[in-house]
Design a protein around this motif. Sequence first.
Motif, short mmCIF file in Angstrom:
data_model
loop_
_atom_site.label_atom_id
_atom_site.label_comp_id
_atom_site.label_asym_id
_atom_site.label_seq_id
_atom_site.Cartn_x
_atom_site.Cartn_y
_atom_site.Cartn_z
N THR A 1 3.40 3.43 6.21
CA THR A 1 4.14 2.87 5.07
C THR A 1 3.35 1.75 4.37
O THR A 1 3.80 1.22 3.36
N SER B 1 -0.11 4.74 3.35
CA SER B 1 0.67 5.59 2.43
C SER B 1 -0.24 6.32 1.45
O SER B 1 0.04 7.45 1.06
N LEU C 1 8.92 7.04 3.92
CA LEU C 1 8.94 7.02 2.45
C LEU C 1 9.24 8.45 1.99
O LEU C 1 8.96 9.41 2.73
N ASN D 1 0.67 -0.40 -3.38
CA ASN D 1 1.67 -0.17 -2.34
C ASN D 1 2.68 0.89 -2.78
O ASN D 1 3.02 0.98 -3.95
N SER D 2 3.14 1.66 -1.81
CA SER D 2 4.13 2.71 -2.12
C SER D 2 5.54 2.24 -1.80
O SER D 2 6.51 2.82 -2.28
N LYS D 3 5.64 1.22 -0.94
CA LYS D 3 6.96 0.78 -0.49
C LYS D 3 7.60 -0.07 -1.59
O LYS D 3 6.96 -1.00 -2.11
N ASN D 4 8.84 0.24 -1.93
CA ASN D 4 9.55 -0.49 -2.97
C ASN D 4 9.57 -1.99 -2.69
O ASN D 4 9.88 -2.41 -1.58
N GLY D 5 9.19 -2.80 -3.67
CA GLY D 5 9.29 -4.24 -3.53
C GLY D 5 8.09 -4.88 -2.86
O GLY D 5 7.95 -6.09 -2.86
N LYS D 6 7.17 -4.07 -2.28
CA LYS D 6 6.00 -4.65 -1.63
C LYS D 6 4.85 -4.75 -2.65
O LYS D 6 4.52 -3.76 -3.30
N THR D 7 4.32 -5.94 -2.79
CA THR D 7 3.20 -6.10 -3.72
C THR D 7 2.01 -6.69 -3.00
O THR D 7 2.15 -7.53 -2.11
N GLU E 1 -1.38 -5.51 -7.46
CA GLU E 1 -0.11 -5.58 -8.21
C GLU E 1 0.15 -7.01 -8.70
O GLU E 1 0.66 -7.20 -9.80
#
Length: 297
Positions: A13, A18, A39, A164-170, A174
């Motif tokens: 993840t 990812s 994911l 990053n692919s995980k929502n909210g992770k920067t 990013e």
Amino acid sequence: MSTSKRILITGATGMLGSTLVKQWQPTNKVYCTSTSAALPFMQHHMEFDIKSSNYNALIEWSQPEVIVHCAALTNGNYCQENPSEALEINGLTLKKLTQSAGKQCRIIYISTDAVFSADLNMAKESDLPNPDNVYGKSKELGEFFLTQHSENYTIIRTTIVGLNSKNGKTGFTEWIVDSAQKKIPIQLFGDVLFNPISCKQLGVEILNILDSDLFKNEIVHLSGSEVVSKFEFGIRLLEKLNINFDSVSKGSILTFNQRAKRSTDQSLDCSYYQKTTQRSLPSLDQCVDSLITEYNE
Ligand SMILES: NC(=O)c1ccc[n+]([C@@H]2O[C@H](COP(=O)([O-])OP(=O)(O)OC[C@H]3O[C@@H](n4cnc5c(N)ncnc54)[C@H](OP(=O)(O)O)[C@@H]3O)[C@@H](O)[C@H]2O)c1
């Protein structure tokens, strides 16, 4: 053309994990693991905490020919404040993984420039690790356990950039893009050097290592071909994305109030990889183009 493999990706993840899953899944049997949930694009995923005392359930489920071990605690400040946890997750894990995986399974361990001290420029495989912080020490410990317990491994030291692919992770990339888009003033270090490679580009090179069977029981440095400052990287990225960078200024790590000591020179000499494989590693422009392709996907 790469041959299909049965690959277990730990830390699936995360930023690198990812990206590898997305890139490799169409042509390989990819098994993903992390402590957090799958994911949406993952075809096979098992929630598993690598702090567990044994890995039999994970290995029996995935039956891997290859393990690409990306799982780690990567936040330098967190590692500095929680050294036992960092040494356990980033270090001791390699002993348990090796013992469970069996001799036939190839283990690719993603390590880092942080095993070297700040005063080393273009660190070679033959240079002695001398980490400046707990994160670097914990990754060096992982390298140690792998070399002691496995006869079928490759340690890749790299300096990756990616999305990053995980929502909210920067992450770093990013943060630069989001801040510039919102015109939030940021400073990028002009005095911290690295030779970045994108996660996607690293993915291509790892498959090349697996196909060619090179670097068995060896450490190899695998990163970009061009050494630049973090500031130069950020500006090139924004220029190519056509984003105004007036809010980005050049800063110095010397004025940065940090908890974990960070290296000012993260450059890795990758000539051994290039010479052995006869492959050219990506320039800064190629690295940035690869990130932009990912953005557009
Ligand atoms: N990012 C860099 O600049 C950089 C540079 C050089 C080398 N590296 C190395 O490259 C590898 C990948 O880095 P990354 O940036 O992709 O990391 P990341 O985004 O921070 O992802 C870390 C991954 O490790 C997993 N993980 C953490 N603790 C775990 C545990 N106890 N049990 C199971 N899984 C756990 C996380 O899963 P959850 O989602 O469940 O927490 C996540 O999937 C790491 O080994 C790192 O040391 C990174």
